[in-house]
Scaffold this active site. Structure first.
Site, PDB file in Angstrom:
ATOM      1  N   SER A  81       0.857  -1.178   0.000  1.00 36.64           N
ATOM      2  CA  SER A  81       0.000   0.000   0.000  1.00 36.64           C
ATOM      3  C   SER A  81       0.895   1.230   0.000  1.00 36.64           C
ATOM      4  O   SER A  81       2.065   1.160   0.391  1.00 36.64           O
ATOM      5  CB  SER A  81      -0.889   0.008   1.251  1.00 36.64           C
ATOM      6  OG  SER A  81      -1.518   1.261   1.449  1.00 36.64           O
TER       7      SER A  81
ATOM      8  N   TYR B  16      -3.647  -0.648  10.353  1.00 37.29           N
ATOM      9  CA  TYR B  16      -3.507  -1.064   8.956  1.00 37.29           C
ATOM     10  C   TYR B  16      -2.142  -0.645   8.421  1.00 37.29           C
ATOM     11  O   TYR B  16      -1.462  -1.426   7.725  1.00 37.29           O
ATOM     12  CB  TYR B  16      -4.629  -0.422   8.136  1.00 37.29           C
ATOM     13  CG  TYR B  16      -4.563  -0.665   6.643  1.00 37.29           C
ATOM     14  CD1 TYR B  16      -5.028  -1.841   6.089  1.00 37.29           C
ATOM     15  CD2 TYR B  16      -4.054   0.313   5.781  1.00 37.29           C
ATOM     16  CE1 TYR B  16      -4.996  -2.060   4.713  1.00 37.29           C
ATOM     17  CE2 TYR B  16      -4.020   0.112   4.412  1.00 37.29           C
ATOM     18  CZ  TYR B  16      -4.486  -1.071   3.887  1.00 37.29           C
ATOM     19  OH  TYR B  16      -4.449  -1.279   2.533  1.00 37.29           O
TER      20      TYR B  16
END
Length: 255
Positions: free
Chosen positions: A147, A160
């Protein structure tokens, strides 16, 4: 060999996790478009993805597996099912992931554990299991989905961010050990993507507009934006890439 032939996946087999929808579905279909047979792993049925793959004349198999609850032995069984169907596994795409947005002071232990289990722990062990087989054969492509938060912070996604930072670290660590053994381990780092995981952001106009101000391309990505990158990393065209994390983010990280 012509340069475009390097991108062909004819005769290759792949396993994509989280293939029922979103990024995983787009990448699974892209691999099939390049000629690969594709196994689709998810906790829910993947009929739509499998139908699209088979419509191209490629083989597909569904592997139902809840990564949050699965033991390592169940991951081994999943690989056995794929190898039984295809004879071998050439490509692994570790795409499955979840996010449970919340302010850092309010993140619940249950949500933290769920993100850790799926985004980080199961990715590690599935890579290990598949990697053993690839090392024994002397070839293989492993593609992790990291990410942009693997590089920088995100708001209301502290836990996250930790798991995606780990994905970047695992990508480099596995690559360092396995590059000389014929196995390529690389990653894709999507930016803001329109998927089921981001519906909560897309539905808040002021949040959506704020994110657009930080994206040079002035649009959110869509799952199809990952097609070319995943085929490249799965193909012979990327044979000399090891431990690379490629942002597909509309330029988000350059600002």
């Amino acid at each position: 060999m012509k340069v475009l032939d390097l991108f062909s996946l004819e005769g290759r087999t792949a396993l994509v996790t989280g293939a029922a929808q979103g990024l995983g579905q787009a990448m699974a279909i892209a691999l099939a478009e390049a000629g690969a047979d594709v196994a689709c792993l998810d906790y829910k049925p993947c009929e739509e993805t499998i139908a699209a793959i088979e419509a191209m004349g490629c083989k597909s198999v569904m592997v139902l597996c809840d990564l949050k609850a699965a033991r390592v032995s169940e991951l081994e069984n999943a690989l056995m099912k794929v190898c039984k169907a295809f004879g071998k596994l050439d490509i692994l795409v570790n795409n499955a992931g979840i996010t449970r947005p919340n302010s850092a002071v309010d993140i619940r232990e249950l949500d933290f554990d769920d993100e850790l289990e799926i985004n980080q722990k199961k990715l590690f062990f599935l890579t290990q299991i598949v990697g053993r087989q690839m090392i024994a054969r002397g070839s293989g492509k492993i593609i992790n989905v990291a990410s942009t938060t693997s590089f920088n912070a995100g708001v209301r996604v502290a836990s996250y961010v930790g798991t995606k930072g780990a994905v970047a670290g695992y990508t480099r660590a596995f690559a360092a050990e396995w590059a000389a053994l014929g196995v390529n381990v690389n990653a894709i780092a999507p930016g803001f993507m329109k998927t089921a995981n981001t519906t909560n952001l897309l539905e808040v106009p002021e949040v959506y507009q704020e994110t657009l101000r930080n994206i040079p391309a002035k649009r959110w990505g869509i799952p199809a934006d990952l097609r070319g990158t995943v085929v490249f990393l799965a193909s012979a065209a990327s044979d000399y890439l090891h431990g690379v994390i490629i942002p597909v983010d509309g330029g988000l990280l350059i600002l």
